[in-house]
Design a protein around this motif. Structure first.
Motif, PDB file in Angstrom:
ATOM      1  N   SER A  39       0.812  -1.212   0.000  1.00  0.00           N
ATOM      2  CA  SER A  39       0.000   0.000   0.000  1.00  0.00           C
ATOM      3  C   SER A  39       0.852   1.272   0.000  1.00  0.00           C
ATOM      4  CB  SER A  39      -0.933   0.019   1.212  1.00  0.00           C
ATOM      5  OG  SER A  39      -0.178  -0.020   2.405  1.00  0.00           O
ATOM      6  N   VAL A  40       2.150   1.126   0.244  1.00  0.00           N
ATOM      7  CA  VAL A  40       3.054   2.282   0.250  1.00  0.00           C
ATOM      8  C   VAL A  40       3.702   2.399  -1.127  1.00  0.00           C
ATOM      9  CG1 VAL A  40       5.150   3.265   1.252  1.00  0.00           C
ATOM     10  CG2 VAL A  40       3.493   2.087   2.718  1.00  0.00           C
ATOM     11  N   SER A  41       3.530   3.535  -1.750  1.00  0.00           N
ATOM     12  CA  SER A  41       4.117   3.776  -3.056  1.00  0.00           C
ATOM     13  C   SER A  41       5.592   4.134  -2.900  1.00  0.00           C
ATOM     14  CB  SER A  41       3.360   4.920  -3.741  1.00  0.00           C
ATOM     15  OG  SER A  41       3.922   5.196  -4.988  1.00  0.00           O
ATOM     16  N   VAL A  42       6.446   3.421  -3.635  1.00  0.00           N
ATOM     17  CA  VAL A  42       7.887   3.686  -3.606  1.00  0.00           C
ATOM     18  C   VAL A  42       8.316   3.985  -5.031  1.00  0.00           C
ATOM     19  CG1 VAL A  42      10.175   2.754  -3.081  1.00  0.00           C
ATOM     20  CG2 VAL A  42       8.204   2.129  -1.647  1.00  0.00           C
ATOM     21  N   ASN A  43       8.848   5.172  -5.254  1.00  0.00           N
ATOM     22  CA  ASN A  43       9.245   5.601  -6.593  1.00  0.00           C
ATOM     23  C   ASN A  43      10.569   6.337  -6.533  1.00  0.00           C
ATOM     24  OD1 ASN A  43       6.721   4.965  -8.152  1.00  0.00           O
ATOM     25  ND2 ASN A  43       5.889   6.276  -6.559  1.00  0.00           N
ATOM     26  N   ARG A  44      11.294   6.303  -7.630  1.00  0.00           N
ATOM     27  CA  ARG A  44      12.506   7.117  -7.736  1.00  0.00           C
ATOM     28  C   ARG A  44      12.079   8.561  -7.994  1.00  0.00           C
ATOM     29  NH1 ARG A  44      16.061   4.447 -12.144  1.00  0.00           N
ATOM     30  NH2 ARG A  44      14.047   3.855 -12.977  1.00  0.00           N
ATOM     31  N   ALA A  45      12.702   9.498  -7.295  1.00  0.00           N
ATOM     32  CA  ALA A  45      12.311  10.913  -7.369  1.00  0.00           C
ATOM     33  C   ALA A  45      12.398  11.448  -8.787  1.00  0.00           C
ATOM     34  CB  ALA A  45      13.181  11.747  -6.430  1.00  0.00           C
ATOM     35  N   GLU A  46      13.428  11.059  -9.541  1.00  0.00           N
ATOM     36  CA  GLU A  46      13.578  11.597 -10.896  1.00  0.00           C
ATOM     37  C   GLU A  46      12.445  11.137 -11.807  1.00  0.00           C
ATOM     38  OE1 GLU A  46      15.740   9.588  -9.404  1.00  0.00           O
ATOM     39  OE2 GLU A  46      16.311   7.944 -10.725  1.00  0.00           O
ATOM     40  N   LEU A  48       9.294  10.573 -10.800  1.00  0.00           N
ATOM     41  CA  LEU A  48       8.129  11.383 -10.429  1.00  0.00           C
ATOM     42  C   LEU A  48       8.223  12.780 -11.030  1.00  0.00           C
ATOM     43  CD1 LEU A  48       7.550  10.389  -6.698  1.00  0.00           C
ATOM     44  CD2 LEU A  48       6.240   9.691  -8.714  1.00  0.00           C
ATOM     45  N   ALA A  49       9.422  13.361 -11.026  1.00  0.00           N
ATOM     46  CA  ALA A  49       9.608  14.695 -11.611  1.00  0.00           C
ATOM     47  C   ALA A  49       9.332  14.664 -13.109  1.00  0.00           C
ATOM     48  CB  ALA A  49      11.015  15.199 -11.326  1.00  0.00           C
ATOM     49  N   GLU A  50       9.799  13.612 -13.787  1.00  0.00           N
ATOM     50  CA  GLU A  50       9.567  13.483 -15.227  1.00  0.00           C
ATOM     51  C   GLU A  50       8.086  13.280 -15.526  1.00  0.00           C
ATOM     52  OE1 GLU A  50      12.290  10.866 -17.227  1.00  0.00           O
ATOM     53  OE2 GLU A  50      10.765  10.366 -18.713  1.00  0.00           O
ATOM     54  N   LEU A  51       7.417  12.480 -14.714  1.00  0.00           N
ATOM     55  CA  LEU A  51       5.981  12.259 -14.890  1.00  0.00           C
ATOM     56  C   LEU A  51       5.210  13.556 -14.698  1.00  0.00           C
ATOM     57  CD1 LEU A  51       3.614  10.314 -15.310  1.00  0.00           C
ATOM     58  CD2 LEU A  51       3.646   9.908 -12.845  1.00  0.00           C
ATOM     59  N   GLU A  52       5.561  14.329 -13.675  1.00  0.00           N
ATOM     60  CA  GLU A  52       4.899  15.598 -13.430  1.00  0.00           C
ATOM     61  C   GLU A  52       5.106  16.550 -14.605  1.00  0.00           C
ATOM     62  OE1 GLU A  52       5.792  17.438  -9.686  1.00  0.00           O
ATOM     63  OE2 GLU A  52       5.226  19.405 -10.444  1.00  0.00           O
ATOM     64  N   SER A  53       6.321  16.596 -15.125  1.00  0.00           N
ATOM     65  CA  SER A  53       6.615  17.458 -16.270  1.00  0.00           C
ATOM     66  C   SER A  53       5.801  17.040 -17.487  1.00  0.00           C
ATOM     67  CB  SER A  53       8.113  17.398 -16.578  1.00  0.00           C
ATOM     68  OG  SER A  53       8.399  18.140 -17.730  1.00  0.00           O
ATOM     69  N   SER A  54       5.723  15.723 -17.740  1.00  0.00           N
ATOM     70  CA  SER A  54       4.956  15.223 -18.886  1.00  0.00           C
ATOM     71  C   SER A  54       3.474  15.541 -18.733  1.00  0.00           C
ATOM     72  CB  SER A  54       5.135  13.710 -19.015  1.00  0.00           C
ATOM     73  OG  SER A  54       6.454  13.392 -19.316  1.00  0.00           O
ATOM     74  N   ASN A  55       2.957  15.385 -17.528  1.00  0.00           N
ATOM     75  CA  ASN A  55       1.544  15.679 -17.293  1.00  0.00           C
ATOM     76  C   ASN A  55       1.252  17.157 -17.493  1.00  0.00           C
ATOM     77  OD1 ASN A  55       0.880  13.039 -16.771  1.00  0.00           O
ATOM     78  ND2 ASN A  55       1.022  13.240 -14.561  1.00  0.00           N
ATOM     79  N   ARG A  56       2.163  18.020 -17.029  1.00  0.00           N
ATOM     80  CA  ARG A  56       1.957  19.461 -17.232  1.00  0.00           C
ATOM     81  C   ARG A  56       1.989  19.818 -18.709  1.00  0.00           C
ATOM     82  NH1 ARG A  56       4.603  22.999 -12.411  1.00  0.00           N
ATOM     83  NH2 ARG A  56       3.678  21.793 -10.762  1.00  0.00           N
ATOM     84  N   ALA A  57       2.907  19.217 -19.450  1.00  0.00           N
ATOM     85  CA  ALA A  57       2.998  19.496 -20.887  1.00  0.00           C
ATOM     86  C   ALA A  57       1.737  19.029 -21.601  1.00  0.00           C
ATOM     87  CB  ALA A  57       4.239  18.819 -21.471  1.00  0.00           C
ATOM     88  N   ALA A  58       1.226  17.863 -21.206  1.00  0.00           N
ATOM     89  CA  ALA A  58       0.025  17.331 -21.845  1.00  0.00           C
ATOM     90  C   ALA A  58      -1.204  18.167 -21.506  1.00  0.00           C
ATOM     91  CB  ALA A  58      -0.201  15.887 -21.408  1.00  0.00           C
ATOM     92  N   ALA A  59      -1.222  18.752 -20.314  1.00  0.00           N
ATOM     93  CA  ALA A  59      -2.369  19.548 -19.877  1.00  0.00           C
ATOM     94  C   ALA A  59      -2.303  20.983 -20.389  1.00  0.00           C
ATOM     95  CB  ALA A  59      -2.455  19.549 -18.353  1.00  0.00           C
ATOM     96  N   SER A  60      -1.175  21.363 -20.959  1.00  0.00           N
ATOM     97  CA  SER A  60      -0.995  22.724 -21.453  1.00  0.00           C
ATOM     98  C   SER A  60      -0.706  22.685 -22.949  1.00  0.00           C
ATOM     99  CB  SER A  60       0.172  23.400 -20.727  1.00  0.00           C
ATOM    100  OG  SER A  60      -0.046  23.403 -19.351  1.00  0.00           O
ATOM    101  N   PRO A  61      -1.749  22.704 -23.760  1.00  0.00           N
ATOM    102  CA  PRO A  61      -1.522  22.651 -25.202  1.00  0.00           C
ATOM    103  C   PRO A  61      -0.809  23.910 -25.709  1.00  0.00           C
ATOM    104  CG  PRO A  61      -3.820  23.088 -24.718  1.00  0.00           C
ATOM    105  CD  PRO A  61      -3.136  22.827 -23.411  1.00  0.00           C
ATOM    106  N   ALA A  62      -0.196  23.781 -26.853  1.00  0.00           N
ATOM    107  CA  ALA A  62       0.531  24.903 -27.446  1.00  0.00           C
ATOM    108  C   ALA A  62      -0.425  26.048 -27.740  1.00  0.00           C
ATOM    109  CB  ALA A  62       1.221  24.447 -28.730  1.00  0.00           C
TER     110      ALA A  62
END
Length: 77
Positions: A39-46, A48-62
């Motif tokens: 139940s505990v999520s374990v992820n490498r920080a880099e 998560l940062a890349e996923l957040e960046s990709s999600n922001r790019a996808a949510a912000s169209p040109a």
């Protein structure tokens, strides 16, 4: 941030159910083992940062895409 010094084979316990153990140290690379419930999520920080960046790019169209869509909506009226 809490900073601790550990040797190979020593552990740190987080909460009641997560244990982080230093498995090996070679140069500037530290191998750690993490014992945690599923139940505990374990992820490498880099990742998560890349996923957040990709999600922001996808949510912000040109700007051009937004303008083209706005123009198409105006033409439908």
């Amino acid at each position: 941030m809490l900073v601790l010094s550990r040797r190979v084979g020593e552990s740190v316990v987080i909460g009641d159910s997560v244990t982080v153990t230093v498995l090996d140290v070679r140069g500037d690379v530290v191998r750690i083992g993490i014992d945690a419930p599923r139940s505990v999520s374990v992820n490498r920080a880099e990742l998560l940062a890349e996923l957040e960046s990709s999600n922001r790019a996808a949510a912000s169209p040109a700007e051009a895409t937004v303008s083209a869509l706005a123009e198409q909506l105006r033409q439908r009226r």
